[in-house]
Design a protein around this motif. Structure first.
Motif, mmCIF file in Angstrom:
data_model
loop_
_atom_site.group_PDB
_atom_site.id
_atom_site.type_symbol
_atom_site.label_atom_id
_atom_site.label_comp_id
_atom_site.label_asym_id
_atom_site.label_seq_id
_atom_site.Cartn_x
_atom_site.Cartn_y
_atom_site.Cartn_z
ATOM 1 N N SER A 130 8.700 4.014 0.901
ATOM 2 C CA SER A 130 9.616 2.908 1.450
ATOM 3 C C SER A 130 8.431 2.394 2.766
ATOM 4 C CB SER A 130 10.491 3.574 2.774
ATOM 5 O OG SER A 130 9.914 3.992 3.697
ATOM 6 N N LEU A 131 8.412 0.899 1.695
ATOM 7 C CA LEU A 131 7.926 -0.100 2.835
ATOM 8 C C LEU A 131 8.354 -1.571 3.667
ATOM 9 C CD1 LEU A 131 4.537 0.048 0.827
ATOM 10 C CD2 LEU A 131 4.703 1.187 3.374
ATOM 11 N N PRO A 132 8.283 -2.198 4.538
ATOM 12 C CA PRO A 132 8.634 -3.190 4.985
ATOM 13 C C PRO A 132 8.070 -4.179 3.932
ATOM 14 C CG PRO A 132 6.981 -3.125 6.393
ATOM 15 C CD PRO A 132 7.469 -2.203 5.495
ATOM 16 N N ASN A 133 8.650 -4.887 3.182
ATOM 17 C CA ASN A 133 7.565 -6.891 2.278
ATOM 18 C C ASN A 133 7.430 -7.463 3.665
ATOM 19 O OD1 ASN A 133 9.060 -5.585 -0.356
ATOM 20 N ND2 ASN A 133 10.679 -6.001 0.067
ATOM 21 N N ALA A 134 6.768 -8.108 3.134
ATOM 22 C CA ALA A 134 6.614 -9.768 3.459
ATOM 23 C C ALA A 134 6.870 -10.244 4.403
ATOM 24 C CB ALA A 134 6.127 -10.529 3.007
ATOM 25 N N VAL A 151 -2.039 2.862 -3.848
ATOM 26 C CA VAL A 151 -3.127 1.839 -2.697
ATOM 27 C C VAL A 151 -2.877 0.954 -3.134
ATOM 28 C CG1 VAL A 151 -5.184 1.437 -1.684
ATOM 29 C CG2 VAL A 151 -4.009 3.569 -1.274
ATOM 30 N N ALA A 152 -3.936 0.714 -4.795
ATOM 31 C CA ALA A 152 -3.637 -0.857 -5.704
ATOM 32 C C ALA A 152 -2.484 -1.156 -5.165
ATOM 33 C CB ALA A 152 -4.022 -0.221 -6.658
ATOM 34 N N ALA A 153 -1.207 -0.624 -5.189
ATOM 35 C CA ALA A 153 -0.254 -0.936 -5.920
ATOM 36 C C ALA A 153 0.620 -1.856 -4.447
ATOM 37 C CB ALA A 153 1.072 0.168 -6.240
ATOM 38 N N ILE A 154 0.089 -0.800 -3.401
ATOM 39 C CA ILE A 154 0.289 -1.627 -2.047
ATOM 40 C C ILE A 154 -0.536 -2.934 -1.716
ATOM 41 C CG2 ILE A 154 0.783 -1.681 -0.224
ATOM 42 C CD1 ILE A 154 1.283 1.720 -0.822
ATOM 43 N N GLY A 160 4.763 -6.620 3.592
ATOM 44 C CA GLY A 160 4.057 -6.259 4.761
ATOM 45 C C GLY A 160 2.928 -5.608 5.687
ATOM 46 N N VAL A 161 2.356 -4.588 4.503
ATOM 47 C CA VAL A 161 0.946 -3.684 4.848
ATOM 48 C C VAL A 161 -0.084 -3.478 3.647
ATOM 49 C CG1 VAL A 161 2.821 -2.784 5.920
ATOM 50 C CG2 VAL A 161 2.378 -1.659 3.505
ATOM 51 N N THR A 172 -11.590 15.474 1.563
ATOM 52 C CA THR A 172 -10.244 14.961 2.132
ATOM 53 C C THR A 172 -9.854 13.285 2.724
ATOM 54 O OG1 THR A 172 -10.128 17.203 3.696
ATOM 55 C CG2 THR A 172 -8.684 15.692 4.573
ATOM 56 N N PHE A 173 -8.407 13.337 1.931
ATOM 57 C CA PHE A 173 -7.753 12.435 2.106
ATOM 58 C C PHE A 173 -6.541 11.758 2.614
ATOM 59 C CE2 PHE A 173 -12.123 12.213 -1.209
ATOM 60 C CZ PHE A 173 -11.789 11.444 -1.314
ATOM 61 N N LYS A 174 -6.804 10.568 3.726
ATOM 62 C CA LYS A 174 -5.310 10.405 3.768
ATOM 63 C C LYS A 174 -4.895 9.153 4.052
ATOM 64 C CE LYS A 174 -4.593 13.161 7.785
ATOM 65 N NZ LYS A 174 -4.076 13.957 8.987
ATOM 66 N N LEU A 175 -3.477 8.523 3.450
ATOM 67 C CA LEU A 175 -3.439 6.984 3.028
ATOM 68 C C LEU A 175 -2.828 6.472 4.881
ATOM 69 C CD1 LEU A 175 -2.873 5.011 1.645
ATOM 70 C CD2 LEU A 175 -0.287 6.117 1.236
ATOM 71 N N GLN A 176 -3.710 5.345 4.911
ATOM 72 C CA GLN A 176 -3.377 4.879 5.967
ATOM 73 C C GLN A 176 -2.855 3.661 5.912
ATOM 74 O OE1 GLN A 176 -7.181 4.569 9.342
ATOM 75 N NE2 GLN A 176 -7.496 1.821 8.657
ATOM 76 N N LEU A 177 -1.635 3.000 6.666
ATOM 77 C CA LEU A 177 -1.102 1.686 6.154
ATOM 78 C C LEU A 177 -1.288 0.920 8.041
ATOM 79 C CD1 LEU A 177 2.615 2.681 4.525
ATOM 80 C CD2 LEU A 177 0.170 2.286 4.025
#
Length: 466
Positions: A130-134, A151-154, A160-161, A172-177
């Motif tokens: 779940s994410l906010p839209n623009a 990541v590419a899809a976002i 809005g992110v 080690t990788f993490k996802l940053q928004l």
């Protein structure tokens, strides 16, 4: 127009091709005249347009001095390099002292989950994030692919992110928004199915300044680092927080800006005069429009605009005058002095003034009305120049515009007549080729007959030739 056939005199010995060329050259003289006239028309059109360009520049310079607020030029300064400031035409002289408490920041979160590579499946609880839209509404992105695909899809969507796969260790990788816009209103939360997504790295906050230092001090906030409205017509942008260091922003009159506009007007007028002289000087061997009455008339109008009185005063009072050589001069120092001493007079002589209606006195009114006579409008130097420039360069009715278009039309007409001559000369060439071909054929037949007769005579007995 020329034929490819070769009919040079096989029998007559005539250079038939050259004969035809010379005959056609004589008959083509009217077409040559048309070509020369067309070339002259095109040259004239180009010359008129070069002059028109100068008058269009004069128009722009004059408009800058007749526009509303042209004589209210201001400049804005800041006491700190970390605060930039700009003033619009509506800004008025004033100053403001404030402290930059904080600068705006974008909200940022990072996932608690980790991946060993960006090619790993996103995984986790559920199949969406779940994410906010623009536009601020709730949205979601599918997480059925890999971390890199998510990541590419976002980043390719209308969220809005923005997203990034951050490598925090060797494997080690993490996802940053990160919110696309700064400010407290852009703070967001994210969740992967039933799981909480991650931890806040940076809180989204508004920029804040504190104006004043006494009991009446107040705070102003902005979702970005740009503030408007703290001073009328002024925009300021902060880049560094320094709560303990006051910053002063000042707006003051900028007479040099007005002087610069007048200088541009005079330079534009001189360029127009210079172009007219180069095009019309009857002594010049390169002048394209010698003695052109329209251009000479425009030059006279420019000179008259400066030499004629303006509301009973002279432009020389603000440093604008004529030279012996028929050009304009501008004394910036004299103008600045006149502007400081009597701003209304400087504006009247350069920009002009509007008409004022008569006011009838009414001592019984509350408050009493003091009467005043009607005052006619005064066209200042810039207004006069604007009228001249528009009359010359208007795209529809300008005198130079129409002259250039007339020359274009003439060139087009000449081209039509030249094309008609091409057809005529081509037909004439073909006719001459046929004529000389027939001539050669006839001469060939006569030559054959002559040879036959010679042979017959040669075979007669000798006694018959006595």
């Amino acid at each position: 127009m020329a034929s490819n056939s070769t009919i040079d005199g096989l029998v007559s010995g005539l250079d038939t091709t050259n004969v035809i060329k010379q005959l056609i050259a004589v008959e083509a003289q009217p077409q040559t005249v048309l070509k020369n006239r067309q070339s002259a028309a095109k040259t004239d059109a180009t010359a008129y347009r070069s002059a028109n360009t100068r008058f269009d520049s004069l128009r722009s310079a004059a408009e800058a001095l007749t526009a509303a607020g042209a004589y209210q030029a201001t400049k804005a300064t800041s006491s700190a390099a970390s605060v930039s400031v700009s003033a619009s035409a509506t800004a008025t002289p004033a100053s403001l002292t404030f402290n930059v408490d904080r600068v705006a920041a974008r909200h940022m979160v990072i996932s608690d989950r980790t991946w060993t590579a960006t090619s790993d499946a996103f995984g986790g609880s559920g199949s969406t994030l779940s994410l906010p839209n623009a536009d601020g509404t709730a949205g979601s992105v599918a997480t059925t692919g890999t971390l890199a695909e998510t990541v590419a899809a976002i980043n390719g969507g209308t969220y809005g992110v923005t997203a990034a796969a951050v490598q925090v260790g060797a494997t080690t990788f993490k996802l940053q928004l990160t919110a696309k816009d700064s400010g407290a209103a852009k703070v967001f939360t994210a969740a992967a199915g039933a799981d909480t997504f991650g931890t806040t790295v940076q809180q989204g906050i508004d920029a804040q300044v504190t104006v004043g230092s006494g009991g009446g001090s107040y705070q102003a906030t902005s979702s970005s680092n740009t503030f408007t409205g703290l001073l009328d017509g002024v925009t300021l942008t902060v880049s560094t927080a320094a709560a303990a260091t006051p910053v002063t922003v000042s707006v003051s009159s900028d007479p040099s800006a007005i002087s610069g506009k007048v200088k541009t007007l005079i330079e534009s007028a001189n360029e127009a005069l210079k172009t007219i002289t180069s095009l019309t000087d009857y002594k010049s061997t390169t002048a394209l429009l010698k003695g052109d009455s329209t251009l000479r008339g425009l030059a006279n109008q420019i000179l008259d605009a400066v030499s004629s009185a303006i509301g009973g005063r002279s432009a020389a009072e603000v440093g604008i005058s004529l030279t012996r050589t028929g050009s304009l001069t501008f004394d910036a120092a004299k103008f600045s002095t006149a502007l400081a001493a009597d701003p209304a007079l400087a504006q009247k002589l350069v920009g002009g003034t509007l008409a004022k209606a008569e006011v009838i006195a009414d001592p019984m009114a509350t408050p009493p009305v003091v009467g005043s006579p009607a005052v006619p409008a005064v066209d200042g130097l810039a207004a006069r120049m604007l009228t001249i420039a528009k009359g010359a360069s208007d795209a529809t009715t300008g005198s130079l515009t129409l002259l250039a278009k007339n020359k274009d039309s003439a060139a087009t007409d000449f081209q039509g007549r030249i094309d008609a001559w091409d057809v005529r000369l081509a037909s004439r060439t073909l006719s001459l080729e046929k004529y000389y071909t027939a001539l050669e054929t006839s001469l060939g037949k006569l030559k054959n007959q002559s040879s036959w007769l010679d042979g017959q005579l040669a075979n007669l007995p000798s006694w018959s030739r006595r």
